[in-house]
Design a protein around this motif. Structure first.
Motif, short mmCIF file in Angstrom:
data_model
loop_
_atom_site.label_atom_id
_atom_site.label_comp_id
_atom_site.label_asym_id
_atom_site.label_seq_id
_atom_site.Cartn_x
_atom_site.Cartn_y
_atom_site.Cartn_z
N SER A 1 0.87 -1.17 0.00
CA SER A 1 0.00 0.00 0.00
C SER A 1 0.91 1.22 0.00
O SER A 1 2.13 1.08 0.07
N PRO A 2 0.34 2.42 -0.06
CA PRO A 2 1.22 3.60 0.01
C PRO A 2 2.00 3.71 1.31
O PRO A 2 2.97 4.46 1.39
N THR A 3 1.63 2.95 2.35
CA THR A 3 2.29 3.07 3.66
C THR A 3 3.03 1.82 4.11
O THR A 3 3.73 1.87 5.12
N ALA A 4 2.88 0.68 3.42
CA ALA A 4 3.53 -0.55 3.89
C ALA A 4 3.75 -1.50 2.72
O ALA A 4 2.97 -1.52 1.76
N ARG A 5 4.79 -2.32 2.84
CA ARG A 5 5.11 -3.32 1.82
C ARG A 5 5.46 -4.64 2.50
O ARG A 5 6.31 -4.68 3.40
N LEU A 6 4.81 -5.71 2.05
CA LEU A 6 5.04 -7.03 2.62
C LEU A 6 5.48 -8.00 1.54
O LEU A 6 4.84 -8.10 0.49
N THR A 7 6.57 -8.72 1.82
CA THR A 7 6.96 -9.84 0.97
C THR A 7 6.14 -11.06 1.39
O THR A 7 5.43 -11.04 2.40
N TYR A 8 6.29 -12.15 0.62
CA TYR A 8 5.60 -13.37 1.03
C TYR A 8 6.13 -13.89 2.37
O TYR A 8 5.39 -14.45 3.18
N GLY A 9 7.43 -13.66 2.61
CA GLY A 9 7.98 -14.05 3.91
C GLY A 9 7.35 -13.27 5.04
O GLY A 9 6.98 -13.84 6.07
N ASP A 10 7.22 -11.95 4.84
CA ASP A 10 6.55 -11.11 5.85
C ASP A 10 5.11 -11.55 6.06
O ASP A 10 4.64 -11.67 7.21
N LEU A 11 4.39 -11.77 4.96
CA LEU A 11 2.97 -12.09 5.03
C LEU A 11 2.75 -13.40 5.77
O LEU A 11 1.86 -13.52 6.62
N ALA A 12 3.60 -14.40 5.49
CA ALA A 12 3.47 -15.70 6.17
C ALA A 12 3.79 -15.57 7.65
O ALA A 12 3.07 -16.12 8.51
N GLU A 13 4.85 -14.85 7.98
CA GLU A 13 5.26 -14.69 9.38
C GLU A 13 4.17 -13.99 10.19
O GLU A 13 3.82 -14.44 11.30
N ARG A 14 3.60 -12.93 9.64
CA ARG A 14 2.60 -12.17 10.38
C ARG A 14 1.27 -12.92 10.46
O ARG A 14 0.54 -12.81 11.44
N THR A 15 0.98 -13.71 9.43
CA THR A 15 -0.23 -14.53 9.47
C THR A 15 -0.13 -15.56 10.57
O THR A 15 -1.08 -15.76 11.35
N ARG A 16 1.00 -16.24 10.67
CA ARG A 16 1.17 -17.26 11.71
C ARG A 16 1.12 -16.63 13.10
O ARG A 16 0.49 -17.18 14.02
N ALA A 17 1.78 -15.49 13.28
CA ALA A 17 1.79 -14.84 14.59
C ALA A 17 0.39 -14.43 15.02
O ALA A 17 -0.01 -14.63 16.18
N LEU A 18 -0.38 -13.88 14.08
CA LEU A 18 -1.72 -13.44 14.43
C LEU A 18 -2.65 -14.62 14.63
O LEU A 18 -3.53 -14.60 15.51
N ALA A 19 -2.48 -15.68 13.85
CA ALA A 19 -3.30 -16.88 14.04
C ALA A 19 -3.06 -17.48 15.41
O ALA A 19 -4.00 -17.94 16.09
N ALA A 20 -1.81 -17.48 15.86
CA ALA A 20 -1.50 -17.98 17.20
C ALA A 20 -2.14 -17.11 18.27
O ALA A 20 -2.66 -17.61 19.28
N GLU A 21 -2.12 -15.80 18.05
CA GLU A 21 -2.76 -14.87 18.98
C GLU A 21 -4.27 -15.11 19.03
O GLU A 21 -4.88 -15.08 20.11
#
Length: 523
Positions: free
Chosen positions: A25-45
């Protein structure tokens, strides 16, 4: 990639190409590595906070990378995402909360008081609130429930204690992945259930006819709670491509500059999207070196606008498409190479879908005859959430009754003829309001139009046109009538032209005919 689960698509791409771009987006950029890491962290939460497989979790957010992470995390936790338009009233949102029986939700910080008014304090146990910075202390009071900060890029509050991600048992393909609520402006919103199998089938079909691959990148201005916008995201996550989320369409030139600067290969819009670009941007002053295709759905687009898009964005191809939320997104498309000889067509069925034109009894009608458009395929919804009667009305003998009228030509191409409930009956003639609208909108002083039926003692119904003039124009009623008489049969010429500042539309740009009828009745 064989998995039908969206989060597993991301995990597999992250394992193979962790540095590849995924969502920006105009304010953030996620690679697939970022997207997978943050998805797992939030799913655990989510799991640590009591979200269990099969639960429903509310998503009421604008289109940001955090929204993508939230939706994937819900699936990675084995739950169902319930997506709503956060701009609906507190009364509508409260009704959805109660009926969908969600206990957890993702909310936008500035909406806290709306959700309190919607009764979130009594219905939700916990919320994850998206905000550029740490949550203000007053927000917890405004919201009335415990809240955790989720950053715009999908990261959790750094003060939160991380929990390990333990994948739940994989759900069945028939398990609900999404519940997308249709617009509340036409009455009580209905939750359309989309299974993992629906999403998988729809995404693979679209990927096939658009020929999407890992190097494709789409610019998306459509909201993610809208099935069209969400399908753009899903198809690119399936192939390992990327999506640039741009919510700045109030400044269309800025968006088109991003389309070029981001090296996007695809752009999706509803008719209003392209009308706004046509009116406000000199596209000839821009260059789109990687743009390969554009797609249009969300209602019929005026033929002259279609022609303009093809010329303005040449050599990129325009795919005119047709679909609905109950079909996960897509039912047909018009191959660009048939644009001229099949002008006005919504095309042929997408791979894996059957379309028919039938009479009231469900029997097939011959080529050229107008009837009900019905569809069958793995992308068709199992029904509305907890509404068996409404489900039975649209699903009959394995076929989805779309509510649209159409005709099929001898070559198997379909032509949309309007919504069955919107067809005007003028002196025995059945007329789609869209036919009249396209003619009215060709007048040089008219920006857009909408036609409604008005009761008439002699003809049963007569057309009335609500028109938005172009800036500085004051078209006369008599002149508009003369213009229409030159192009329409007498019974299709509007009896009156009502000048309005704007037509009521939802955030996705769809005309809200029920709201227009309500305003007309009040006037």
């Amino acid at each position: 990639m064989d998995s039908p689960f969206l989060h597993e698509w991301v995990f597999q791409h992250a394992a193979r190409r962790p540095g590849a771009p995924a969502v920006a987006s105009p304010t953030a950029r996620l690679t697939y590595g970022d997207l997978a890491e943050r998805t797992r962290a939030l799913a655990a939460e989510l799991a640590a906070s009591g979200v269990r497989p099969g639960d429903r979790v509310l998503l009421a957010l604008p289109s940001t990378p955090a929204t993508v992470v939230a939706g994937l995390a819900v699936h990675a936790a084995g739950a169902t995402a319930v997506e709503v338009n956060r701009e609906w009233s507190a009364a509508i949102l409260g009704d959805i909360l109660a009926r969908s029986r969600v206990r957890h939700g993702f909310l936008w910080a500035r909406d806290a008081r709306t959700w309190r008014g919607a009764g979130a304090g009594a219905l939700l146990e916990r919320a994850w609130v998206v905000h550029p910075g740490p949550l203000p202390a007053a927000l917890h009071d405004d919201l009335g429930i415990p809240a955790t900060w989720l950053q715009l890029d999908g990261r959790l509050d750094p003060r939160a204690a991380p929990a390990p991600y333990r994948p739940p048992p994989a759900p069945a393909r028939e398990a609900p992945a999404l519940v997308l609520y249709t617009s509340g402006s036409t009455g009580r919103p209905r939750g359309v259930v989309q299974t993992f199998g629906n999403v998988d089938a729809n995404a693979r079909s679209i990927v096939a006819y658009l020929r999407l691959g890992p190097d494709d990148r789409a610019l998306l201005v459509l909201p993610l709670y809208y099935c069209y916008g969400r399908s753009v995201l899903q198809t690119h996550l399936l192939t390992g491509g990327s999506v640039f989320l741009d919510g700045r369409f109030a400044f269309p030139r800025l968006v088109l500059e991003a389309l070029a600067a981001e090296g996007c290969t695809g752009f999706a819009g509803v008719p209003l999207t392209f009308e706004i670009i046509r009116r406000q941007v000199d596209v000839s002053t821009l260059r789109f070196p990687r743009l390969r295709y554009l797609t249009q759905a969300g209602g019929p687009m005026a033929p002259d606008t279609i022609a303009w898009v093809r010329e303005a964005f040449h050599p990129a191809s325009l795919f005119v498409m047709y679909g609905q939320t109950e079909a996960t997104a897509r039912l047909s498309y018009l191959p660009p190479e048939r644009a001229e000889d099949k002008k006005g067509s919504i095309g042929i069925p997408i791979p894996g879908v059957e379309l028919r034109v039938v009479g009231e009894d469900g029997a097939d009608l011959p080529a050229g005859e107008v009837g009900h458009l019905v569809a069958r395929g793995a992308n068709v919804t199992p029904g509305y959430l907890d509404e068996p009667e409404a489900t039975a009305a649209i699903l009959r003998d394995g076929w989805l009754w779309t509510g649209d009228l159409a005709a099929r030509d001898a070559d198997g191409f379909f032509f949309h003829r309007g919504r069955s409930k919107e067809i005007l009956k003028i002196g025995g003639h059945r007329v789609s309001p869209v036919e009249i609208e396209h003619v009215v909108a060709r007048h040089p002083e008219i920006a857009e139009s909408a036609v409604m039926g008005e009761p008439d003692a002699l003809l049963g119904e007569v057309p009335v046109a609500y028109v938005v003039p172009r800036a500085g124009a004051t078209p006369a009623d008599a002149e508009l009538r003369r213009f229409c008489r030159a192009q329409l049969p007498a019974w299709q010429v509007p009896v009156r032209f009502v000048l309005v500042d704007a037509l009521p539309r939802n955030e996705a740009g769809k005309l809200l005919r029920a709201e227009l009828a309500r305003r007309a009745g009040a006037a």
